[in-house]
Write an enzyme that holds these catalytic residues in place. Structure first.
Site, PDB file in Angstrom:
ATOM      1  N   HIS A 186       0.941  -1.273   0.016  1.00 31.17           N
ATOM      2  CA  HIS A 186      -0.024   0.083  -0.097  1.00 31.17           C
ATOM      3  C   HIS A 186       0.877   1.182   0.074  1.00 31.17           C
ATOM      4  CE1 HIS A 186       0.796  -0.893   4.103  1.00 31.17           C
ATOM      5  NE2 HIS A 186       0.422   0.370   4.659  1.00 31.17           N
ATOM      6  N   ASP A 237       5.448   4.738   5.420  1.00 33.82           N
ATOM      7  CA  ASP A 237       6.366   4.092   6.179  1.00 33.82           C
ATOM      8  C   ASP A 237       6.517   2.647   5.160  1.00 33.82           C
ATOM      9  OD1 ASP A 237       3.512   3.411   6.724  1.00 33.82           O
ATOM     10  OD2 ASP A 237       4.109   2.470   8.698  1.00 33.82           O
TER      11      ASP A 237
END
Length: 128
Positions: A56, A60
């Site tokens: 995704h 991070d």
């Protein structure tokens, strides 16, 4: 199968870095920062990565791609495939434009990147 955990923390992790795993020295699962520093620390060759699988587009999990792909352009321009959810090519190119500005358009021509939408079937770097 050999796994190298480059990061297992979250966006706020000070000690465990952001999510990224290298499988058998040739597949990168997510690209949380600092991918290049962690690969160097573990003795992994960034040029040997054949495919990057992005789960995704949270920072991070993919902001380390900016330095990783620039390394590939300037140091080891072997072909690479990026497998990501729908909109992956647009999102990766937007990240690279933001990170490297007008220079990315020039750099981009030196790297053979194939973008594949996750879940559409097929095989990438020997992975179904």
């Amino acid at each position: 199968m050999r796994l190298a955990f480059l990061g297992t923390g979250s966006a706020f992790s000070i000690e465990r870095h952001c999510g990224a795993v290298v499988v058998d020295g040739r597949l990168l699962l997510d690209a949380g920062a600092p991918v290049l520093a962690q690969m160097g620390r573990l003795g992994l060759d960034p040029g040997a990565i054949e495919a990057v699988f992005l789960t995704h587009f949270h920072g991070d999990h993919f902001l380390g791609l900016a330095t990783f792909l620039l390394y590939r352009v300037l140091q080891d321009p072997r072909p690479i495939t990026i497998v990501a959810p729908e909109g992956g090519e647009r999102t990766v190119e937007a990240l690279m434009d933001l990170a490297w500005g007008e220079d990315w358009a020039r750099f981009r021509t030196a790297l053979d990147i194939t973008h594949t939408i996750a879940g559409e079937g097929g095989e990438v770097a020997g992975v179904r």
